[in-house]
Design an enzyme around this catalytic site. Structure first.
Site, PDB file in Angstrom:
ATOM      1  N   ASN A 118      36.050 -36.097 127.781  1.00 35.03           N
ATOM      2  CA  ASN A 118      36.635 -34.799 128.093  1.00 35.03           C
ATOM      3  C   ASN A 118      37.293 -34.901 129.458  1.00 35.03           C
ATOM      4  O   ASN A 118      36.684 -35.390 130.410  1.00 35.03           O
ATOM      5  CB  ASN A 118      35.557 -33.708 128.104  1.00 35.03           C
ATOM      6  N   HIS A 123      33.281 -44.303 141.332  1.00 39.33           N
ATOM      7  CA  HIS A 123      33.568 -42.897 141.044  1.00 39.33           C
ATOM      8  C   HIS A 123      35.049 -42.717 140.727  1.00 39.33           C
ATOM      9  O   HIS A 123      35.908 -42.865 141.596  1.00 39.33           O
ATOM     10  CB  HIS A 123      33.176 -41.999 142.228  1.00 39.33           C
ATOM     11  N   CYS A 173      27.023 -40.122 140.214  1.00 38.16           N
ATOM     12  CA  CYS A 173      26.831 -41.104 141.291  1.00 38.16           C
ATOM     13  C   CYS A 173      25.357 -41.156 141.688  1.00 38.16           C
ATOM     14  O   CYS A 173      24.812 -42.234 141.978  1.00 38.16           O
ATOM     15  CB  CYS A 173      27.708 -40.769 142.491  1.00 38.16           C
ATOM     16  N   ASP A 184      22.263 -38.895 126.949  1.00 38.95           N
ATOM     17  CA  ASP A 184      22.624 -37.546 127.401  1.00 38.95           C
ATOM     18  C   ASP A 184      21.368 -36.662 127.418  1.00 38.95           C
ATOM     19  O   ASP A 184      20.553 -36.699 126.489  1.00 38.95           O
ATOM     20  CB  ASP A 184      23.689 -36.951 126.470  1.00 38.95           C
ATOM     21  N   HIS A 239      33.336 -40.243 132.178  1.00 41.36           N
ATOM     22  CA  HIS A 239      32.265 -40.675 131.270  1.00 41.36           C
ATOM     23  C   HIS A 239      32.772 -40.668 129.844  1.00 41.36           C
ATOM     24  O   HIS A 239      33.583 -39.826 129.456  1.00 41.36           O
ATOM     25  CB  HIS A 239      31.015 -39.809 131.415  1.00 41.36           C
ATOM     26  N   THR A 256      32.588 -31.011 132.333  1.00 34.56           N
ATOM     27  CA  THR A 256      31.665 -30.338 133.256  1.00 34.56           C
ATOM     28  C   THR A 256      31.248 -31.240 134.410  1.00 34.56           C
ATOM     29  O   THR A 256      30.939 -30.743 135.491  1.00 34.56           O
ATOM     30  CB  THR A 256      30.406 -29.840 132.517  1.00 34.56           C
ATOM     31  N   HIS A 289      32.941 -36.974 136.930  1.00 36.41           N
ATOM     32  CA  HIS A 289      32.848 -38.436 137.079  1.00 36.41           C
ATOM     33  C   HIS A 289      33.110 -38.973 135.680  1.00 36.41           C
ATOM     34  O   HIS A 289      32.367 -38.632 134.746  1.00 36.41           O
ATOM     35  CB  HIS A 289      31.450 -38.812 137.590  1.00 36.41           C
ATOM     36  N   CYS A 341      28.025 -35.756 143.600  1.00 37.15           N
ATOM     37  CA  CYS A 341      28.327 -36.101 142.200  1.00 37.15           C
ATOM     38  C   CYS A 341      27.030 -36.509 141.502  1.00 37.15           C
ATOM     39  O   CYS A 341      26.386 -37.483 141.891  1.00 37.15           O
ATOM     40  CB  CYS A 341      29.343 -37.234 142.141  1.00 37.15           C
TER      41      CYS A 341
HETATM   42  P1  5GP Z   1      31.240 -33.270 129.758  1.00 35.98           P
HETATM   43  O1  5GP Z   1      31.053 -31.856 129.290  1.00 35.98           O
HETATM   44  O2  5GP Z   1      31.597 -33.315 131.243  1.00 35.98           O
HETATM   45  O3  5GP Z   1      32.158 -34.081 128.914  1.00 35.98           O
HETATM   46  O4  5GP Z   1      29.835 -33.962 129.566  1.00 35.98           O
HETATM   47  C1  5GP Z   1      28.833 -33.976 130.536  1.00 35.98           C
HETATM   48  C2  5GP Z   1      27.582 -34.420 129.829  1.00 35.98           C
HETATM   49  O5  5GP Z   1      26.638 -34.791 130.797  1.00 35.98           O
HETATM   50  C3  5GP Z   1      26.933 -33.300 128.992  1.00 35.98           C
HETATM   51  O6  5GP Z   1      26.832 -33.748 127.634  1.00 35.98           O
HETATM   52  C4  5GP Z   1      25.583 -33.101 129.652  1.00 35.98           C
HETATM   53  O7  5GP Z   1      24.554 -32.822 128.736  1.00 35.98           O
HETATM   54  C5  5GP Z   1      25.372 -34.414 130.385  1.00 35.98           C
HETATM   55  N1  5GP Z   1      24.570 -34.306 131.595  1.00 35.98           N
HETATM   56  C6  5GP Z   1      24.751 -33.436 132.617  1.00 35.98           C
HETATM   57  N2  5GP Z   1      23.837 -33.633 133.580  1.00 35.98           N
HETATM   58  C7  5GP Z   1      23.061 -34.676 133.154  1.00 35.98           C
HETATM   59  C8  5GP Z   1      21.937 -35.344 133.734  1.00 35.98           C
HETATM   60  O8  5GP Z   1      21.466 -35.048 134.830  1.00 35.98           O
HETATM   61  N3  5GP Z   1      21.387 -36.357 133.003  1.00 35.98           N
HETATM   62  C9  5GP Z   1      21.883 -36.721 131.793  1.00 35.98           C
HETATM   63  N4  5GP Z   1      21.258 -37.723 131.155  1.00 35.98           N
HETATM   64  N5  5GP Z   1      22.940 -36.114 131.222  1.00 35.98           N
HETATM   65  C10 5GP Z   1      23.524 -35.100 131.897  1.00 35.98           C
HETATM   66 ZN    ZN Z   2      30.538 -39.860 140.840  1.00 34.22          ZN
END
Ligand code: 5GP
Ligand code: ZN
Length: 112
Positions: A85, A45, A6, A29, A98, A93, A96, A3
């Protein structure tokens, strides 16, 4: 467990931290969709909002207590959006839980 969030909590993957306490981590982000785009994650988690239950929901209250402080520290004086989301139809995506805090501009009215 593989993850990415994590790993960010453990420090194995670096992040630009906005806030941290024993329950949660907030960081910027990597691909911001607004001038301010911060993610708040529980240190425990939990896969998504669909995984919140009576045993783990206390951290959700802690996160929502912290959000106004995180938003104020980021300069979001004129409002902000809090989004989570959940699952494939919402394009989650990272599996975990958020909360996206987004602001710093007038955001689009349409959310989907
Ligand atoms: P989701 O699409 O799951 O709601 O949002 C996941 C968010 O995590 C996305 O906005 C993406 O840009 C962010 N994200 C993914 N990997 C990383 C990372 O390694 N570091 C940071 N700071 N943000 C990440
Ligand atoms: Zn996690």
């Amino acid at each position: 467990m593989d993850c990415i969030f994590c790993k960010i909590i453990e420090g194995a993957i670096p992040s630009n931290k906005a806030y941290e306490d024993e329950y949660m981590l907030a960081f910027h982000d990597i691909n911001p969709q607004a001038p301010v785009h911060i993610l708040v994650i529980p240190k425990e988690h939990i896969p998504s909002a669909d995984g919140v239950n009576a045993e783990n929901s206390a951290v959700i209250a802690k996160i929502f207590e912290a959000i106004p402080k995180i938003a104020a520290a980021a300069g979001l004086k004129n409002g902000y959006r809090v989004i989570t989301n959940c699952g494939d139809d919402a394009c989650q995506t990272v599996k975990h839980l958020h909360f996206h805090i987004m602001g710093g501009k007038k955001l689009p009215e349409n959310m989907g």
